[in-house]
Every structure is written in C-alpha cells, then in structure tokens.
Design a protein around this motif. Sequence first.
Motif, PDB file in Angstrom:
ATOM      1  N   PHE A 386       0.907  -1.216  -0.037  1.00 13.09           N
ATOM      2  CA  PHE A 386      -0.188  -0.075  -0.025  1.00 13.09           C
ATOM      3  C   PHE A 386       0.912   1.266  -0.133  1.00 13.09           C
ATOM      4  O   PHE A 386       2.070   1.131   0.490  1.00 13.09           O
ATOM      5  N   PRO A 387       0.311   2.518  -0.446  1.00  8.10           N
ATOM      6  CA  PRO A 387       1.479   3.554  -0.455  1.00  8.10           C
ATOM      7  C   PRO A 387       1.399   4.022   0.796  1.00  8.10           C
ATOM      8  O   PRO A 387       0.332   4.150   1.554  1.00  8.10           O
ATOM      9  N   PHE A 388       2.594   4.651   1.262  1.00 14.02           N
ATOM     10  CA  PHE A 388       2.768   5.333   2.560  1.00 14.02           C
ATOM     11  C   PHE A 388       2.388   6.784   2.164  1.00 14.02           C
ATOM     12  O   PHE A 388       3.088   7.602   1.562  1.00 14.02           O
ATOM     13  N   PRO A 389       1.094   7.349   2.918  1.00 17.14           N
ATOM     14  CA  PRO A 389       1.046   8.778   2.520  1.00 17.14           C
ATOM     15  C   PRO A 389       2.064   9.595   3.174  1.00 17.14           C
ATOM     16  O   PRO A 389       2.622   9.219   4.214  1.00 17.14           O
ATOM     17  N   PRO A 390       2.259  10.859   2.653  1.00 13.76           N
ATOM     18  CA  PRO A 390       3.289  11.872   3.369  1.00 13.76           C
ATOM     19  C   PRO A 390       2.817  12.027   4.817  1.00 13.76           C
ATOM     20  O   PRO A 390       1.436  12.104   4.958  1.00 13.76           O
ATOM     21  N   MET A 391       3.816  12.352   5.565  1.00 11.81           N
ATOM     22  CA  MET A 391       3.437  12.499   6.802  1.00 11.81           C
ATOM     23  C   MET A 391       3.743  13.689   7.334  1.00 11.81           C
ATOM     24  O   MET A 391       5.030  14.141   7.024  1.00 11.81           O
ATOM     25  N   ARG A 392       3.382  14.532   8.186  1.00 13.01           N
ATOM     26  CA  ARG A 392       4.069  16.048   8.620  1.00 13.01           C
ATOM     27  C   ARG A 392       4.216  15.677  10.163  1.00 13.01           C
ATOM     28  O   ARG A 392       3.664  15.244  10.652  1.00 13.01           O
ATOM     29  N   TYR A 393       5.460  16.347  10.310  1.00  9.01           N
ATOM     30  CA  TYR A 393       6.124  16.212  11.715  1.00  9.01           C
ATOM     31  C   TYR A 393       6.392  17.422  12.192  1.00  9.01           C
ATOM     32  O   TYR A 393       7.047  18.291  11.524  1.00  9.01           O
ATOM     33  N   VAL A 394       6.114  18.080  13.234  1.00  4.96           N
ATOM     34  CA  VAL A 394       6.316  19.331  14.013  1.00  4.96           C
ATOM     35  C   VAL A 394       7.632  19.163  14.890  1.00  4.96           C
ATOM     36  O   VAL A 394       7.843  17.934  15.661  1.00  4.96           O
ATOM     37  N   PRO A 395       8.504  20.016  15.021  1.00  2.00           N
ATOM     38  CA  PRO A 395       9.629  20.043  16.209  1.00  2.00           C
ATOM     39  C   PRO A 395       8.955  20.124  17.503  1.00  2.00           C
ATOM     40  O   PRO A 395       8.134  20.880  17.756  1.00  2.00           O
ATOM     41  N   VAL A 396       9.529  19.179  18.416  1.00  2.00           N
ATOM     42  CA  VAL A 396       9.250  19.435  19.777  1.00  2.00           C
ATOM     43  C   VAL A 396      10.415  19.486  20.732  1.00  2.00           C
ATOM     44  O   VAL A 396      10.532  19.602  21.769  1.00  2.00           O
ATOM     45  N   GLY A 397      11.811  19.262  19.903  1.00  2.00           N
ATOM     46  CA  GLY A 397      13.004  19.512  20.856  1.00  2.00           C
ATOM     47  C   GLY A 397      14.030  19.507  19.724  1.00  2.00           C
ATOM     48  O   GLY A 397      13.791  19.122  18.381  1.00  2.00           O
ATOM     49  N   PRO A 398      15.429  19.675  20.187  1.00  2.00           N
ATOM     50  CA  PRO A 398      16.375  19.639  19.097  1.00  2.00           C
ATOM     51  C   PRO A 398      16.550  18.183  18.478  1.00  2.00           C
ATOM     52  O   PRO A 398      16.881  17.255  19.103  1.00  2.00           O
ATOM     53  N   GLY A 399      16.306  18.029  17.125  1.00  2.00           N
ATOM     54  CA  GLY A 399      16.333  17.011  16.547  1.00  2.00           C
ATOM     55  C   GLY A 399      15.452  16.073  16.603  1.00  2.00           C
ATOM     56  O   GLY A 399      15.268  14.770  16.278  1.00  2.00           O
ATOM     57  N   LEU A 400      14.281  16.551  17.653  1.00  2.00           N
ATOM     58  CA  LEU A 400      13.122  15.440  17.752  1.00  2.00           C
ATOM     59  C   LEU A 400      11.907  16.077  17.174  1.00  2.00           C
ATOM     60  O   LEU A 400      11.454  17.353  17.294  1.00  2.00           O
ATOM     61  N   PHE A 401      10.973  15.256  16.594  1.00  2.00           N
ATOM     62  CA  PHE A 401       9.989  15.585  15.880  1.00  2.00           C
ATOM     63  C   PHE A 401       8.701  14.772  16.208  1.00  2.00           C
ATOM     64  O   PHE A 401       8.914  13.492  16.528  1.00  2.00           O
ATOM     65  N   ALA A 402       7.515  15.315  16.340  1.00  2.00           N
ATOM     66  CA  ALA A 402       6.115  14.260  16.684  1.00  2.00           C
ATOM     67  C   ALA A 402       5.175  14.663  15.268  1.00  2.00           C
ATOM     68  O   ALA A 402       5.269  15.661  14.787  1.00  2.00           O
ATOM     69  N   GLN A 417       6.765   5.251  20.072  1.00  2.00           N
ATOM     70  CA  GLN A 417       7.283   4.974  18.675  1.00  2.00           C
ATOM     71  C   GLN A 417       6.692   5.616  17.530  1.00  2.00           C
ATOM     72  O   GLN A 417       7.211   5.461  16.564  1.00  2.00           O
ATOM     73  N   LEU A 418       6.080   6.682  17.693  1.00  2.00           N
ATOM     74  CA  LEU A 418       5.506   7.727  16.719  1.00  2.00           C
ATOM     75  C   LEU A 418       6.574   8.701  16.293  1.00  2.00           C
ATOM     76  O   LEU A 418       6.463   9.438  15.446  1.00  2.00           O
ATOM     77  N   LEU A 419       7.476   8.923  17.406  1.00  2.00           N
ATOM     78  CA  LEU A 419       8.375  10.037  17.253  1.00  2.00           C
ATOM     79  C   LEU A 419       9.478   9.845  16.270  1.00  2.00           C
ATOM     80  O   LEU A 419       9.794   8.725  16.176  1.00  2.00           O
ATOM     81  N   VAL A 420       9.959  10.879  15.793  1.00  2.00           N
ATOM     82  CA  VAL A 420      11.205  10.768  14.714  1.00  2.00           C
ATOM     83  C   VAL A 420      12.249  11.536  15.362  1.00  2.00           C
ATOM     84  O   VAL A 420      12.017  12.776  15.633  1.00  2.00           O
ATOM     85  N   SER A 421      13.575  11.223  15.259  1.00  2.00           N
ATOM     86  CA  SER A 421      14.748  11.847  15.691  1.00  2.00           C
ATOM     87  C   SER A 421      15.698  11.935  14.722  1.00  2.00           C
ATOM     88  O   SER A 421      15.844  10.877  14.031  1.00  2.00           O
ATOM     89  N   TYR A 422      16.579  12.644  14.727  1.00  2.00           N
ATOM     90  CA  TYR A 422      17.633  12.854  13.753  1.00  2.00           C
ATOM     91  C   TYR A 422      19.170  12.952  14.477  1.00  2.00           C
ATOM     92  O   TYR A 422      19.242  13.681  15.601  1.00  2.00           O
ATOM     93  N   HIS A 423      20.068  12.191  14.014  1.00  2.00           N
ATOM     94  CA  HIS A 423      21.423  11.960  14.820  1.00  2.00           C
ATOM     95  C   HIS A 423      22.408  12.139  13.794  1.00  2.00           C
ATOM     96  O   HIS A 423      22.818  11.099  13.166  1.00  2.00           O
ATOM     97  N   GLY A 424      22.841  13.293  13.488  1.00  2.00           N
ATOM     98  CA  GLY A 424      23.983  13.645  12.234  1.00  2.00           C
ATOM     99  C   GLY A 424      23.357  13.087  11.139  1.00  2.00           C
ATOM    100  O   GLY A 424      22.350  13.732  10.493  1.00  2.00           O
ATOM    101  N   GLU A 425      23.942  12.164  10.648  1.00  2.00           N
ATOM    102  CA  GLU A 425      23.531  11.820   9.148  1.00  2.00           C
ATOM    103  C   GLU A 425      22.586  10.631   9.356  1.00  2.00           C
ATOM    104  O   GLU A 425      22.185   9.831   8.152  1.00  2.00           O
ATOM    105  N   HIS A 426      21.869  10.366  10.226  1.00  2.00           N
ATOM    106  CA  HIS A 426      20.906   9.181  10.449  1.00  2.00           C
ATOM    107  C   HIS A 426      19.486   9.896  11.038  1.00  2.00           C
ATOM    108  O   HIS A 426      19.486  10.736  11.870  1.00  2.00           O
ATOM    109  N   ARG A 427      18.610   9.143  10.566  1.00  2.00           N
ATOM    110  CA  ARG A 427      17.154   9.257  10.887  1.00  2.00           C
ATOM    111  C   ARG A 427      16.606   8.218  11.812  1.00  2.00           C
ATOM    112  O   ARG A 427      16.968   7.083  11.238  1.00  2.00           O
ATOM    113  N   ASN A 428      16.064   8.283  12.827  1.00  2.00           N
ATOM    114  CA  ASN A 428      15.608   7.191  13.747  1.00  2.00           C
ATOM    115  C   ASN A 428      14.020   7.370  13.899  1.00  2.00           C
ATOM    116  O   ASN A 428      13.555   8.219  14.315  1.00  2.00           O
ATOM    117  N   ALA A 429      13.588   6.409  13.483  1.00  2.00           N
ATOM    118  CA  ALA A 429      11.833   6.098  13.571  1.00  2.00           C
ATOM    119  C   ALA A 429      11.632   4.541  14.176  1.00  2.00           C
ATOM    120  O   ALA A 429      11.897   3.762  13.434  1.00  2.00           O
TER     121      ALA A 429
END
Length: 438
Positions: A386-402, A417-429
């Motif tokens: 199934f297609p994954f629809p685009p998701m919008r994330y808002v910043p809630v802290g340095p490198g952290l998005f909800a 598990q719904l949050l997304v974080s960034y660590h240098g060149e890596h994305r964590n979901a």
Amino acid sequence: MRETISAFCDADQVPGYVLGVYQGGTTTTLTHGVANVTTGAPMTGDTGFLFGSVTKIMTTTLVLQQVERGTLRLDEPVADHLPGLPPGILVRHLLNHTSGIDADLFFPDATGPGALAEYVRRLPRECGTLFAPGELVSYSNGGMIVAGRLLEVATGRTYPDLLADAIYRPAGMATASTSAAEAILRPTAVGHFPGEDGIPRRTGMFMLPDTWGPAGGTPIGTVADLLAFGRAHLDDGGPLLSAGSAAAMRTVSADLGTPNTSPIGLGWLLARHGDTTVLSMTGASPGGVAVLAVAPSLDLVFVAYGNAPQALALHEDLLLGLLPETDRLTVSEHPHDLTPYAGTYRSNQLRVDVRVVGGALEETVTYEPADASQERIFTGFAGGRFPFPPMRYVPVGPGLFAPEGLPLDRPLGYTRQLLVSYHGEHRNAGGRLSRRVH
C-alpha cells in the motif's frame, strides 16, 4: 481491564485478544473474541500465538548460556565463527542492536535445518551497513538472526532444537512449539488486518520464513508459556541463567539518548517508569502483535497478544495502567532552521524523502523491494502493498519531531514509537535508523 479490552477490540477491528498477568504469586488470564474470523474459533487461555520479536529475548538468553559455558565470548568477533561477516562486529553488538547490519527487511525464503546458514551466506552480498559496529543503536532483526546462526555453529545443533531443549523445557513452557507443523496440533490464533468494510480480514500468510526464526519468525506458544519465561527472568534468571547473566541483560549497554527509543541491555529494552525499570519486548507477526514485560521491583510479568497490528496500542494502555508512574513527552526549545534535516535517507529496501514544509518536516516513505520474493514476503507480513501517505512532523525539541496533531501530553507508551529523531547523518523512527544518502 476486561472492559477496556472489549471496548478497544470492538472499536478498532481487533478480532481476538488474550492477556496474562503474574504478580505476587497470583496469575490472571483474560480473553476476548475469536482466534480466527474465518472459523470462529474462540480466543482462550490455551490458544497459541506467534511470539514475534519476543523471541529475541530467548535468543539472547541462549547466547548467554553459551557464554557461561565458555563456548562464546561477548567481546569476540562474530567473524571468528562466521567468516565473511564484517570483522568489527562483536557478539555483544548482536545482542544490544549496535551491529549496524542493514537487513531489517531482508527475507530470504529458505526452510529447514539450513535456513539460517542460507541467510548468513547471502547477507554480506545483499545487505550493507548503517554505521560502524558499536557506533550507534538501531533495532536489528538481522543481528539476532546472525546470533541464531552463531549458536548453531558454536554448538553443532539447530536453533529450533536449542530453543526447545535449553529454553522451553527448563522454563516450563510446556505448550510452546518451534514451527507451524507443531502448533497446528493445538488451537492457534492467526493474524488479521483492518478491512475497508469495517470487518477484519484474515492474513494470507501465517508466519515468516524459517530464516527469521531467531528474530521472531516461527516460535509459537500460549500466555502461560510466556509467563513462565518471564518469571525465569523475574527470578534472576531462574533455571535459565546465572544471576550475573540475568543482571547483564537488564543493565544498560546501549542508549541513543532520545525519548523515542528505550535504552537497551542485552536483548531487553529498558524503560524507566518513575523508580520502576520495565524489561520489555514487543513482537509483530503477520497481522498480530505480542508483548512481554517484566518489572522485577513489582514482582510483575505482563503478557498479551492481539490478532491485529493495532492491538499494540492496547498492550501499552493496559501495561501502563499497572505501573505506578509514566513519563510524558517534554517539549523543549528547538532550532528554527529545519533545513539540516531535509534530504533522502535509506535503509534496507526503504527510501525516506524529507523536506521542509511550512515550519515542519514532511516525510514520504517508499518501499523499493530487492526482488519479487522479498516483495511477496514483506507485503504478506504487512497485509498488502500500500502507498505510505506523506506524514507531517512538527519539532518538539532539538532533532526531535512528533506527528502533526499528536497530543503532546500523552504518556510515553505507544507514543514513543511515533516520534522521529535525527542523529547527524541518520534518521531514527521506531528505534530503526536510516542513513542520509543526499
């Protein structure tokens, strides 16, 4: 709990649910609904289900048994036993998800005693790495499967035989099995996915290939079986491990340091709830999800299975209700410039395109199967392509998005598990990393 289970399952298309709680010498089992919408078989306390990734704790326990015997060492290179794998990966890295192996969606379709050997044979040729061993943390199915093959080479026995003889039997898991061929002799639940007409549809694939056994593809049992295994770890290893090895499993050995991931011991995910540490692992299977949680300070073991993926949120709600205190997401100051996070990130067969849109990040996830066999297995596991629809994330802290619209005052259970974080060149979901490619 019974009312909560009934209301959730009826509202969210979960056909059946079974729960077991042990605390202070008392065991409670609750059931709801059916194990299979096609047959109408009821979900009971004796219904078997796929353990999914809860098996990873069993695989870790098996490795530590061999460490105690001197057959393996935590800080020796895996390549000493499995030539062809990257030389920097240590046995420890397989157990605390720091190996960097990029194989989260790698599904070789092999069966029988040689399945794990086939997985490891193909792994170096078909999968890369996300980071240098020990550098970061990324939940790794591939690492646990390699650990399963390592056990086979070190002991000369197949993984299913080791699981049955060194885990099931001493822990008292009397009704657990290592394959569908065994499980079919007893009542067994099957998975389901949401139906467009509001009626759950049964999965077309019961379990993953034998190549995924040590990561959670094939073991099956009941709530009583998992409660017995959990109690062994509640009791400092019980009949399975020494107290020292059990303590090592529940001691933090890797931590990405962001609220969307838990620190990791060896095998266990370690979550703090006030002064209480909870050892846990959830386990997805095609159209189902199990959970095992152990809270030693509360003398508590919690086990549950729902035969639809959305039951994960119910697991979290019920478990959090048993704990004295639950952390909540703290929103903090964050950089206003989001352009450093934009780009394309990749992990095994997934591409994530991230762009800045109106003060938020918009992510598009694309599945790019390596071949027809990989696609068939993954789409069977996920319930269809199934297609994954685009998701919008808002910043809630340095490198952290909800996710946009997520209530930010919710307890950090399923929300984590719904949050997304960034660590240098890596994305964590969801505890899984992808690497920026441009």
